[in-house]
Write an enzyme that holds these catalytic residues in place. Structure first.
Site, PDB file in Angstrom:
ATOM      1  N   LYS A 172     -39.504 -11.340  35.038  1.00 54.37           N
ATOM      2  CA  LYS A 172     -39.551 -10.415  36.175  1.00 54.37           C
ATOM      3  C   LYS A 172     -38.497 -10.823  37.195  1.00 54.37           C
ATOM      4  CE  LYS A 172     -41.172  -9.718  40.242  1.00 54.37           C
ATOM      5  NZ  LYS A 172     -40.140  -8.795  40.729  1.00 54.37           N
ATOM      6  N   GLU A 247     -40.670 -23.610  41.535  1.00 57.10           N
ATOM      7  CA  GLU A 247     -39.486 -24.098  42.251  1.00 57.10           C
ATOM      8  C   GLU A 247     -39.446 -23.317  43.552  1.00 57.10           C
ATOM      9  OE1 GLU A 247     -37.987 -26.493  40.971  1.00 57.10           O
ATOM     10  OE2 GLU A 247     -38.406 -26.340  38.836  1.00 57.10           O
ATOM     11  N   CYS A 281     -31.731 -22.623  47.822  1.00 55.71           N
ATOM     12  CA  CYS A 281     -32.875 -23.497  48.078  1.00 55.71           C
ATOM     13  C   CYS A 281     -32.428 -24.945  48.268  1.00 55.71           C
ATOM     14  CB  CYS A 281     -33.861 -23.395  46.932  1.00 55.71           C
ATOM     15  SG  CYS A 281     -33.065 -23.666  45.356  1.00 55.71           S
ATOM     16  N   GLU A 373     -37.037 -23.502  56.824  1.00 57.10           N
ATOM     17  CA  GLU A 373     -35.981 -23.030  55.930  1.00 57.10           C
ATOM     18  C   GLU A 373     -35.414 -21.722  56.493  1.00 57.10           C
ATOM     19  OE1 GLU A 373     -37.034 -21.370  52.067  1.00 57.10           O
ATOM     20  OE2 GLU A 373     -35.400 -22.521  51.177  1.00 57.10           O
TER      21      GLU A 373
HETATM   22  P1  NAP Z   1     -40.015 -14.506  46.971  1.00 56.00           P
HETATM   23  O1  NAP Z   1     -40.247 -13.437  47.930  1.00 56.00           O
HETATM   24  O2  NAP Z   1     -41.056 -15.544  46.787  1.00 56.00           O
HETATM   25  O3  NAP Z   1     -39.705 -13.764  45.596  1.00 56.00           O
HETATM   26  C1  NAP Z   1     -39.426 -14.473  44.406  1.00 56.00           C
HETATM   27  C2  NAP Z   1     -39.917 -13.666  43.231  1.00 56.00           C
HETATM   28  O4  NAP Z   1     -41.329 -13.564  43.289  1.00 56.00           O
HETATM   29  C3  NAP Z   1     -39.385 -12.230  43.205  1.00 56.00           C
HETATM   30  O5  NAP Z   1     -39.159 -11.857  41.870  1.00 56.00           O
HETATM   31  C4  NAP Z   1     -40.539 -11.455  43.802  1.00 56.00           C
HETATM   32  O6  NAP Z   1     -40.570 -10.095  43.429  1.00 56.00           O
HETATM   33  C5  NAP Z   1     -41.700 -12.198  43.185  1.00 56.00           C
HETATM   34  N1  NAP Z   1     -42.979 -11.959  43.855  1.00 56.00           N
HETATM   35  C6  NAP Z   1     -43.215 -11.455  45.088  1.00 56.00           C
HETATM   36  N2  NAP Z   1     -44.553 -11.376  45.315  1.00 56.00           N
HETATM   37  C7  NAP Z   1     -45.167 -11.835  44.195  1.00 56.00           C
HETATM   38  C8  NAP Z   1     -46.523 -12.024  43.815  1.00 56.00           C
HETATM   39  N3  NAP Z   1     -47.547 -11.733  44.630  1.00 56.00           N
HETATM   40  N4  NAP Z   1     -46.783 -12.520  42.599  1.00 56.00           N
HETATM   41  C9  NAP Z   1     -45.773 -12.857  41.752  1.00 56.00           C
HETATM   42  N5  NAP Z   1     -44.474 -12.687  42.052  1.00 56.00           N
HETATM   43  C10 NAP Z   1     -44.171 -12.201  43.270  1.00 56.00           C
HETATM   44  O7  NAP Z   1     -38.697 -15.316  47.280  1.00 56.00           O
HETATM   45  P2  NAP Z   1     -37.246 -14.751  47.509  1.00 56.00           P
HETATM   46  O8  NAP Z   1     -37.174 -14.211  48.878  1.00 56.00           O
HETATM   47  O9  NAP Z   1     -36.843 -13.860  46.396  1.00 56.00           O
HETATM   48  O10 NAP Z   1     -36.365 -16.072  47.360  1.00 56.00           O
HETATM   49  C11 NAP Z   1     -36.178 -16.929  48.418  1.00 56.00           C
HETATM   50  C12 NAP Z   1     -37.008 -18.186  48.279  1.00 56.00           C
HETATM   51  O11 NAP Z   1     -36.859 -18.741  46.985  1.00 56.00           O
HETATM   52  C13 NAP Z   1     -36.569 -19.258  49.241  1.00 56.00           C
HETATM   53  O12 NAP Z   1     -37.678 -19.871  49.832  1.00 56.00           O
HETATM   54  C14 NAP Z   1     -35.858 -20.260  48.358  1.00 56.00           C
HETATM   55  O13 NAP Z   1     -35.804 -21.552  48.834  1.00 56.00           O
HETATM   56  C15 NAP Z   1     -36.591 -20.140  47.081  1.00 56.00           C
HETATM   57  N6  NAP Z   1     -35.780 -20.582  45.957  1.00 56.00           N
HETATM   58  C16 NAP Z   1     -36.086 -21.766  45.368  1.00 56.00           C
HETATM   59  C17 NAP Z   1     -35.334 -22.246  44.322  1.00 56.00           C
HETATM   60  C18 NAP Z   1     -35.668 -23.547  43.672  1.00 56.00           C
HETATM   61  O14 NAP Z   1     -35.198 -23.789  42.566  1.00 56.00           O
HETATM   62  N7  NAP Z   1     -36.474 -24.399  44.264  1.00 56.00           N
HETATM   63  C19 NAP Z   1     -34.245 -21.511  43.853  1.00 56.00           C
HETATM   64  C20 NAP Z   1     -33.953 -20.301  44.465  1.00 56.00           C
HETATM   65  C21 NAP Z   1     -34.743 -19.851  45.525  1.00 56.00           C
HETATM   66  P3  NAP Z   1     -40.041  -8.960  44.422  1.00 56.00           P
HETATM   67  O15 NAP Z   1     -38.605  -9.209  44.585  1.00 56.00           O
HETATM   68  O16 NAP Z   1     -40.352  -7.716  43.695  1.00 56.00           O
HETATM   69  O17 NAP Z   1     -40.799  -9.102  45.701  1.00 56.00           O
END
Ligand code: NAP
Length: 470
Positions: A172, A247, A281, A373
């Site tokens: 996804k 992650e 991240c 962050e």
């Molecule tokens: P996010 O809002 O958590 O979304 C990540 C993924 O989760 C998207 O595919 C999102 O889908 C999905 N999602 C949303 N609600 C969900 C739910 N209730 N159940 C399951 N999946 C769900 O994060 P983001 O804004 O895309 O990314 C930014 C964050 O990711 C930052 O905090 C960053 O630090 C972190 N990050 C961490 C790493 C690492 O390796 N540690 C790498 C990259 C990013 P939708 O887009 O459809 O909402």
């Protein structure tokens, strides 16, 4: 351009017929619409993946699985320019970065194609005699949830080990960035990977996420994204006792000692936090500089930051493209509001979501911008006097993902590396990701590891088999 769901090897519209408009962050304009999956599509995709698992992928000879992954890697290389352009248009990634990430995706599949042969069990001399050995078996259907900041490589570093270990997967992608993942799904079919082995389901995470995580046939969830959603996934996965790897966010330190190669540290540090417009991240957004070189470091850092070209992601010289969305830019700007110390941080250009990198020298450890962050191009810098005090401040964070240490004193590098609470760390370098090495965090940055052999093992069940010899 693939804009439908990839289910059982075919592109198709979602059951609800709904679509998601995609906005090019460089222009602010809608450039295409993709199908949005609903709970009904989750059912179809998971059932198809389970079928593909039972009907052959799990039992395919390891060498055959490796050949299939190598064919996919070759197709990624052949289509790298197209993949790079998809991510450039979709998330505003500078084209040179997008090309490197497409190539990284191919390398990941090549690595895991080779790693299959090293997915070994062991023989164990059990006390009572007999023959005892372990098997590494696939877990079943894996759910792979990816974020928008590195759409292609993260999709690859989840899908490659999952498939290599013999699992089938439902990927996804984030709603903002589905295009390169959909291309990956289509290339998997072209590579002869059987229908259903890799399903790609773009759709609203808030709606289909729960259905994927709680589905009785999904056995493992690998998630990259925010800490808040990671926590929710952990809670939901607990009900079915599913394997998870998370992650999550970060607020990584960049520690510069007075004996470091200051020129190298200062000139490379801006990209370690402003790269990918700070939407990384691993961004080293808390910079600790030993007091005797603090002034000189800040000067050099700002000079190097000013030299970074902010602008059209299609231009080869661009180092920093737009932020992914208007909302993301606004959320970054809120951190800078009314802060008289900020250098930079202005909007650039009349359209698109550009923001000049912002540097905040003299940060206090209680500042919101220091503690939270930002996920945007904002660097906070602060001097330190002693190693002990600095380490206390470094570890005074809920996060523990990445970080850098700059010093020419090897003993100090080792001592400090042991004490920093993080999952990955680099010395005299800003690299966090190596295909062959484990990547992930501790504390609120998550658990489990992507990449390396650890990720491959994370997609397996360790089974012990005992054979009586008498
Ligand atoms: P996010 O809002 O958590 O979304 C990540 C993924 O989760 C998207 O595919 C999102 O889908 C999905 N999602 C949303 N609600 C969900 C739910 N209730 N159940 C399951 N999946 C769900 O994060 P983001 O804004 O895309 O990314 C930014 C964050 O990711 C930052 O905090 C960053 O630090 C972190 N990050 C961490 C790493 C690492 O390796 N540690 C790498 C990259 C990013 P939708 O887009 O459809 O909402």
């Amino acid at each position: 351009m693939i804009t439908g769901l990839i289910i059982d090897g075919c592109e198709r519209a979602g059951a609800s017929g709904r679509t998601t408009p995609l906005i090019n962050p460089a222009t602010g304009e809608v450039f295409c619409e993709t199908a949005a999956a609903s709970a009904a599509d989750v059912e179809t995709a998971v059932a198809g993946a389970q079928r593909a698992f039972e009907q052959g992928w799990r039992d395919l000879a390891p060498g055959k699985r490796a050949e299939a992954l190598l064919r996919l890697a070759a197709l990624i290389r052949e289509n790298a320019e197209e993949i790079a352009r998809l991510d450039m248009q979709n998330v505003g990634k500078p084209i040179t970065d997008a090309r490197a990430e497409a190539a990284l995706g191919a390398r990941i599949f090549e690595y895991y194609a080779g790693a299959i042969a090293r997915l070994c069990g062991e023989t164990i001399p059990v006390a009572g005699g007999g023959f005892d050995f372990t098997l590494r078996q696939p877990v079943g259907v894996a759910v792979l949830i990816a974020p928008w900041n590195f759409p292609f490589p993260i999709a690859c570093w989840k899908a490659a080990p999952a498939l290599a270990a013999g699992n089938c997967a439902v990927l996804k992608p984030a709603s903002l960035s589905p295009l390169s993942a959909l291309r990956l799904g289509a290339l998997a079919s072209e590579a002869g990977i059987p229908p259903g082995v890799l399903q790609v389901l773009p759709g609203p995470g808030g709606e289909i996420g729960d259905a994927l995580v709680t589905h009785p046939l999904t056995r493992k969830v690998s998630f990259t994204g925010s800490t808040a959603i990671g926590r929710r996934i952990m809670e939901l996965a607990a009900r079915g006792l599913k394997r998870i790897s998370l992650e999550l966010g970060g607020k990584s330190p960049n520690i510069v000692f007075a004996d470091a190669d200051l020129q190298k540290a200062a000139s490379s540090s801006p990209m370690s936090v402003f790269g990918n417009a700070g939407q990384d991240c691993c961004a080293r957004s808390r910079i600790f500089v030993e007091r005797p070189v603090y002034g000189r470091f800040v000067e050099k850092f700002i000079e190097a930051a000013r030299g970074l070209v902010v602008g059209d992601p299609e231009r080869e010289q661009t180092r920093i493209g737009p932020l992914v969305s208007a909302a993301q830019r606004e959320s970054v700007e809120e951190f800078l509001l009314n802060d008289h110390r900020v250098l930079g941080g202005e909007r650039v250009g009349g359209r698109g979501f550009y923001l000049r990198p912002a540097t905040i020298p003299g940060c206090d450890t209680t500042d919101k911008v220091w503690r939270e962050e930002v996920f945007g191009p904002v660097a906070c810098i602060r001097p330190f006097d002693t190693e002990e005090a600095m380490l206390r401040e470094v570890n005074d964070s809920p996060y523990g993902l990445s970080g850098s240490i700059w010093t020419n004193d090897l003993k100090r590098a080792l001592r400090v590396a042991r004490r920093v609470e993080s999952g990955v760390l680099s010395v005299n370098s800003h690299s966090s990701v190596h295909v062959e090495a484990p990547f992930g965090g501790c504390k609120q940055s998550g658990l489990g590891r992507d990449l390396g052999m650890s990720a491959l093992e994370g997609y397996t069940e360790l089974k012990n088999v005992f054979i009586a010899e008498e």
